[in-house]
Design a protein around this motif. Structure first.
Motif, PDB file in Angstrom:
ATOM      1  N   GLU A  51       0.855  -1.180   0.000  1.00  0.00           N
ATOM      2  CA  GLU A  51       0.000   0.000   0.000  1.00  0.00           C
ATOM      3  C   GLU A  51       0.892   1.231   0.000  1.00  0.00           C
ATOM      4  N   TYR A  52       0.310   2.377  -0.395  1.00  0.00           N
ATOM      5  CA  TYR A  52       1.133   3.574  -0.617  1.00  0.00           C
ATOM      6  C   TYR A  52       1.849   4.048   0.636  1.00  0.00           C
ATOM      7  N   ASN A  53       1.356   3.672   1.824  1.00  0.00           N
ATOM      8  CA  ASN A  53       1.940   4.188   3.065  1.00  0.00           C
ATOM      9  C   ASN A  53       2.439   3.087   3.987  1.00  0.00           C
ATOM     10  N   HIS A  54       2.565   1.876   3.478  1.00  0.00           N
ATOM     11  CA  HIS A  54       2.960   0.747   4.327  1.00  0.00           C
ATOM     12  C   HIS A  54       4.226   0.078   3.791  1.00  0.00           C
ATOM     13  N   SER A  55       4.843  -0.718   4.646  1.00  0.00           N
ATOM     14  CA  SER A  55       5.895  -1.617   4.178  1.00  0.00           C
ATOM     15  C   SER A  55       5.256  -2.701   3.319  1.00  0.00           C
ATOM     16  N   PRO A  56       6.018  -3.291   2.400  1.00  0.00           N
ATOM     17  CA  PRO A  56       5.427  -4.307   1.519  1.00  0.00           C
ATOM     18  C   PRO A  56       4.987  -5.558   2.271  1.00  0.00           C
ATOM     19  N   SER A  57       4.081  -6.289   1.637  1.00  0.00           N
ATOM     20  CA  SER A  57       3.645  -7.581   2.170  1.00  0.00           C
ATOM     21  C   SER A  57       4.604  -8.662   1.651  1.00  0.00           C
ATOM     22  N   ASP A  58       4.181  -9.897   1.716  1.00  0.00           N
ATOM     23  CA  ASP A  58       5.064 -10.994   1.332  1.00  0.00           C
ATOM     24  C   ASP A  58       5.397 -10.959  -0.160  1.00  0.00           C
ATOM     25  N   THR A  59       6.468 -11.610  -0.497  1.00  0.00           N
ATOM     26  CA  THR A  59       6.904 -11.698  -1.897  1.00  0.00           C
ATOM     27  C   THR A  59       5.858 -12.448  -2.722  1.00  0.00           C
ATOM     28  N   PHE A  60       5.513 -11.900  -3.917  1.00  0.00           N
ATOM     29  CA  PHE A  60       4.589 -12.624  -4.801  1.00  0.00           C
ATOM     30  C   PHE A  60       5.289 -13.087  -6.092  1.00  0.00           C
ATOM     31  N   TRP A  61       6.501 -12.595  -6.327  1.00  0.00           N
ATOM     32  CA  TRP A  61       7.253 -12.997  -7.528  1.00  0.00           C
ATOM     33  C   TRP A  61       8.740 -12.849  -7.231  1.00  0.00           C
ATOM     34  N   GLU A  62       9.543 -13.857  -7.621  1.00  0.00           N
ATOM     35  CA  GLU A  62      10.976 -13.769  -7.379  1.00  0.00           C
ATOM     36  C   GLU A  62      11.732 -14.650  -8.371  1.00  0.00           C
ATOM     37  N   ILE A  63      12.969 -14.266  -8.612  1.00  0.00           N
ATOM     38  CA  ILE A  63      13.871 -15.040  -9.468  1.00  0.00           C
ATOM     39  C   ILE A  63      15.244 -15.065  -8.808  1.00  0.00           C
ATOM     40  N   HIS A  64      15.874 -16.234  -8.815  1.00  0.00           N
ATOM     41  CA  HIS A  64      17.225 -16.376  -8.260  1.00  0.00           C
ATOM     42  C   HIS A  64      18.089 -17.076  -9.313  1.00  0.00           C
ATOM     43  N   SER A  65      19.247 -16.523  -9.563  1.00  0.00           N
ATOM     44  CA  SER A  65      20.112 -17.093 -10.594  1.00  0.00           C
ATOM     45  C   SER A  65      21.550 -16.703 -10.298  1.00  0.00           C
ATOM     46  N   THR A  66      22.443 -17.139 -11.160  1.00  0.00           N
ATOM     47  CA  THR A  66      23.852 -16.725 -11.068  1.00  0.00           C
ATOM     48  C   THR A  66      24.237 -16.031 -12.365  1.00  0.00           C
ATOM     49  N   LEU A  67      25.257 -15.212 -12.263  1.00  0.00           N
ATOM     50  CA  LEU A  67      25.685 -14.414 -13.409  1.00  0.00           C
ATOM     51  C   LEU A  67      27.214 -14.367 -13.430  1.00  0.00           C
ATOM     52  N   GLU A  68      27.801 -14.701 -14.569  1.00  0.00           N
ATOM     53  CA  GLU A  68      29.253 -14.635 -14.709  1.00  0.00           C
ATOM     54  C   GLU A  68      29.622 -13.392 -15.503  1.00  0.00           C
ATOM     55  N   LEU A  69      30.544 -12.600 -14.946  1.00  0.00           N
ATOM     56  CA  LEU A  69      30.980 -11.362 -15.586  1.00  0.00           C
ATOM     57  C   LEU A  69      32.466 -11.459 -15.919  1.00  0.00           C
ATOM     58  N   ALA A  70      32.786 -11.245 -17.167  1.00  0.00           N
ATOM     59  CA  ALA A  70      34.187 -11.158 -17.562  1.00  0.00           C
ATOM     60  C   ALA A  70      34.750  -9.813 -17.113  1.00  0.00           C
ATOM     61  N   PRO A  71      36.055  -9.624 -17.084  1.00  0.00           N
ATOM     62  CA  PRO A  71      36.628  -8.325 -16.698  1.00  0.00           C
ATOM     63  C   PRO A  71      36.050  -7.176 -17.543  1.00  0.00           C
ATOM     64  N   LYS A  72      35.610  -6.131 -16.903  1.00  0.00           N
ATOM     65  CA  LYS A  72      35.065  -4.923 -17.541  1.00  0.00           C
ATOM     66  C   LYS A  72      33.801  -5.202 -18.362  1.00  0.00           C
ATOM     67  N   GLU A  73      33.158  -6.327 -18.159  1.00  0.00           N
ATOM     68  CA  GLU A  73      31.997  -6.682 -18.975  1.00  0.00           C
ATOM     69  C   GLU A  73      30.726  -6.017 -18.447  1.00  0.00           C
ATOM     70  N   VAL A  74      29.827  -5.686 -19.373  1.00  0.00           N
ATOM     71  CA  VAL A  74      28.496  -5.174 -19.057  1.00  0.00           C
ATOM     72  C   VAL A  74      27.472  -6.186 -19.543  1.00  0.00           C
ATOM     73  N   LYS A  75      26.570  -6.598 -18.662  1.00  0.00           N
ATOM     74  CA  LYS A  75      25.511  -7.510 -19.063  1.00  0.00           C
ATOM     75  C   LYS A  75      24.146  -6.900 -18.730  1.00  0.00           C
ATOM     76  N   VAL A  76      23.185  -7.178 -19.604  1.00  0.00           N
ATOM     77  CA  VAL A  76      21.832  -6.655 -19.441  1.00  0.00           C
ATOM     78  C   VAL A  76      20.871  -7.830 -19.329  1.00  0.00           C
ATOM     79  N   LEU A  77      20.077  -7.835 -18.245  1.00  0.00           N
ATOM     80  CA  LEU A  77      19.087  -8.884 -18.009  1.00  0.00           C
ATOM     81  C   LEU A  77      17.698  -8.298 -18.237  1.00  0.00           C
ATOM     82  N   HIS A  78      16.909  -8.904 -19.105  1.00  0.00           N
ATOM     83  CA  HIS A  78      15.542  -8.461 -19.388  1.00  0.00           C
ATOM     84  C   HIS A  78      14.559  -9.386 -18.660  1.00  0.00           C
ATOM     85  N   GLN A  79      13.642  -8.803 -17.924  1.00  0.00           N
ATOM     86  CA  GLN A  79      12.693  -9.590 -17.140  1.00  0.00           C
ATOM     87  C   GLN A  79      11.278  -9.048 -17.330  1.00  0.00           C
TER      88      GLN A  79
END
Length: 684
Positions: A513-541
């Protein structure tokens, strides 16, 4: 010579109220006038005509036990600081003479009685002959609420409809509201609010004497809109249980609220939240003649310990935690009133913040203001009233912490988020006006957003970034979220070092709600990401409609991403809170260029179901000056993509620009969908 006898007194209500800009209050039985300007009453004499050489009259003006007695003179030259009564010698009808009564620009507002005294051969004879309501006068230069521009007087005093802005600064939504100040019973309820106040009940004479000041009146109204300390109008409710009253989102105007309060012997109306408190206060102030507008502060801080810091805590997987008393409301709504502030010294006149939502006590009661907007910008927290509280609401810093196993493992600071957009309705147009610069010194002006479209601000990504020497992470919405469409967002991760990194990625979404702390999680994603030196990666969700529709509704979403460097457990947080804009109801008015008072007109309200499942609900149509009360229609179940057209009829009762508004309360989704159309009613 026979005595002078008065057969009848005509208060010349139509002429006086047109001249005093109070013609909208025609439903009131009493004459309604403004201080600082004369009003005319005419006498029907019985028997002989008035003789200006030998006859004399006196007028007694009464407010409670206070009174002023004055002779009726033959000079239009009056004192601007005292009550006066005169006849115009250039326009003196001896058979039907007129008396002009002049209330000073510093007179107390309220419900007056007056008597005309005429001499007789047997002594003084008094004739009681009238009542009138006296209001503030923003058209009068000597009045402390004088506002110098006619378009602003029309907007901030006379306009009986408006827009309230809610949502988030990157996706504002407008909520139509009918202030209803000219609707039957509203004027009387607003005057009764002053009578019911503790100040009046405790000492009526002192209260009447103090009613000369808009500062005094505004503090009374700010306290009386909420019911915490008195017989105030509205009971606040920020829970999810509204069974004992009306959900705040269901209100569409002030008239129903004020009339219900007055008709139930001043029992609090259930329920209100910030925009309802502010909108009802705006109605009361406009009725009393004090220029008033409703203002929204996006990302409004409630700093309970006055340290100008708001702390927010997240888990190591991105879930926002409820850990402290400080909070940030995605939006908070208050009002501004226009008045002189000689009590604050030079340069503090103009708009003043007043907040009727009960948050903190001021002078022992739940009210806030009037706090000078200029003083807030100048950081004059030493001045009255409640400037430190409002200053914190628009200027506090946000400190974000990531907590793991009870220990803080990451800390970042955001100095731009709080008070990132402060806005009100534009003068004369149904769109948003950005007034952030009135409250604070901003680095670069933010473009004005329109209420008809959703705009992503250019600097919004700055607030959604977290960085260190090792990793930089951005969280951005691809476009303004719209109901029935996927929420698309991008996580951009930059490895700033010359060594490869393996990262854990946690993305978490919670409804709030606009004036409250959030309720429980309704959507989540957990993963791993490998980054090379100086690399930029973009994740679309994407979060699909079926994943958020049942939990979001009128609520918002708190979205957070936490990255953990698996080598050293260093963590990086980026977050954003946003609303999902509901579609607007479309209203099409027929023959709109030829609308006149007292002639039936037609319109059509159209709704297309954008949701992924069937919906049903109740459609409510209202419009001050167009429809008496409200019209309700039950909408049958509508398939996804289905469309319904509801014809309506209305009969305008006065000329001018009016708002025809509709709201659809869906029964199987926690959502209220609104729409409005401005209707110009021509004079006959």
């Amino acid at each position: 010579m026979e005595d002078l006898l008065i057969q009848h007194v005509n208060l010349e209500k139509y002429e006086n109220q047109e001249r005093h800009k109070t013609e909208g209050f025609r439903s009131s039985k009493a004459l309604v006038v403004r201080r600082g300007a004369p009003f005319r009453v005419s006498l029907q004499l019985e028997g002989r005509p008035f003789n200006p050489r030998t006859d004399s009259l006196r007028v007694k003006i009464m407010l409670g036990r206070l009174y002023a007695m004055m002779p009726v003179t033959f000079s239009k030259r009056v004192s601007s600081s005292s009550w006066n009564a005169y006849m115009d010698p250039a326009d003196l009808n001896l058979h039907k003479p007129s008396i002009f009564i002049y209330p000073p620009a510093s007179a107390s507002v309220g419900f007056y009685r007056f008597q005309l005294w005429v001499p007789s051969r047997g002594g003084q004879q008094k004739t009681a002959f009238g009542k009138f309501i006296l209001l503030f006068n923003p058209w009068c230069r000597e009045d402390s609420v004088y506002i110098p521009f006619e378009d602003q007087r029309e907007e901030y005093v006379q306009n009986d409809s408006g827009l309230l802005f809610v949502g988030t600064p990157v996706n504002t939504a407008s909520r139509p509201w009918s202030f209803d100040q000219y609707e039957p019973g509203v004027l009387e309820a607003c005057l009764n609010l002053l009578q019911v106040s503790p100040q009046h009940q405790n000492n009526r004479v002192v209260d009447y004497l103090n009613r000369t000041s808009p500062i005094y009146i505004s503090r009374i109204v700010s306290a009386m809109i909420n019911s915490e300390d008195d017989h105030g109008v509205l009971k606040g409710n920020w829970s999810s249980d509204f069974k004992q009253g009306v959900h705040p989102s269901m209100w569409t105007g002030s008239g129903d609220i004020l009339r219900q309060w007055a008709q139930t012997a001043y029992r609090p109306v259930k329920y209100g939240q910030c925009w309802v408190f502010a909108a009802v206060m705006c109605t009361v102030m406009r009725v009393l003649g004090i220029p008033c507008r409703v203002v929204t502060n996006f990302n409004s801080a409630h700093d309970t310990n006055a340290n100008l810091v708001i702390e927010e805590y997240y888990s190591e997987t991105g879930q926002k935690l409820s850990r402290n008393k400080d909070s940030i409301w995605n939006f908070h709504v208050w009002v501004e009133c226009w008045m002189n502030r000689k009590d604050l010294g030079f340069g503090k006149d103009g708009w003043q913040v007043l907040d009727p939502t009960p948050q903190e006590r001021s002078g022992g009661v739940f009210c806030c203001g009037p706090a000078s907007v200029k003083a807030i910008k100048d950081q004059r927290i030493d001045l009255v009233y409640d400037i430190p509280f409002v200053y914190a609401a628009v200027n506090a810093d946000v400190h974000k912490f990531i907590v793991s196993q009870g220990q803080v493992v990451s800390h970042s600071k955001d100095t731009e988020r709080v008070g990132s957009l402060i806005c009100t309705k534009a003068v004369g147009f149904p769109r948003l006006q950005n007034i952030t610069g009135d409250y604070k010194h901003i680095k670069s002006p933010t473009s004005t957003l329109t209420s008809r479209s959703s705009t992503m601000s250019e600097d919004s990504t700055v607030r959604r970034a977290s960085s260190s020497e090792g990793v930089l992470v951005f969280l951005t919405l691809d476009k303004a979220p719209l109901a029935g469409k996927p929420v698309s967002f991008t996580v951009k991760v930059t490895n700033r070092q010359s060594v490869a990194k393996m990262m854990k990625v946690h993305i978490n979404a919670q409804a709030k709600e606009y004036n409250h702390s959030p309720s429980d999680t309704f959507w989540e994603i957990h993963s791993t990401l490998e980054l090379a030196p100086k690399e930029v990666k973009v994740l679309h969700q994407q979060i699909l409609p079926a994943q958020y529709e049942d939990v979001v509704g009128d609520n918002l979403i708190n979205l957070a991403v936490v990255l953990e460097d698996m080598a050293n457990q260093e963590r990086f947080l980026a977050s954003e809170e946003f609303n999902i804009t509901s579609p607007q109801l479309a209203i099409q008015v027929s023959n709109e260029s030829n609308i006149v008072p007292h002639k039936e007109q037609t319109a059509t309200v159209t709704f297309t179901n954008p949701f992924s499942h069937m919906v049903s609900g109740v459609l409510t149509v209202a419009g001050a000056g167009l429809i008496p009360g409200k019209i309700n229609f039950r909408m049958l179940p509508l398939q996804p993509g289905g469309r319904v057209l509801q014809p309506i009829t209305f009969i305008p009762n006065m000329a001018g620009t009016k708002m025809l508004q509709a709201s659809l309360s869906l029964t199987n989704i926690n959502t209220t969908i609104t729409g409005f159309e401005m209707v110009f009613v021509n004079k006959v």
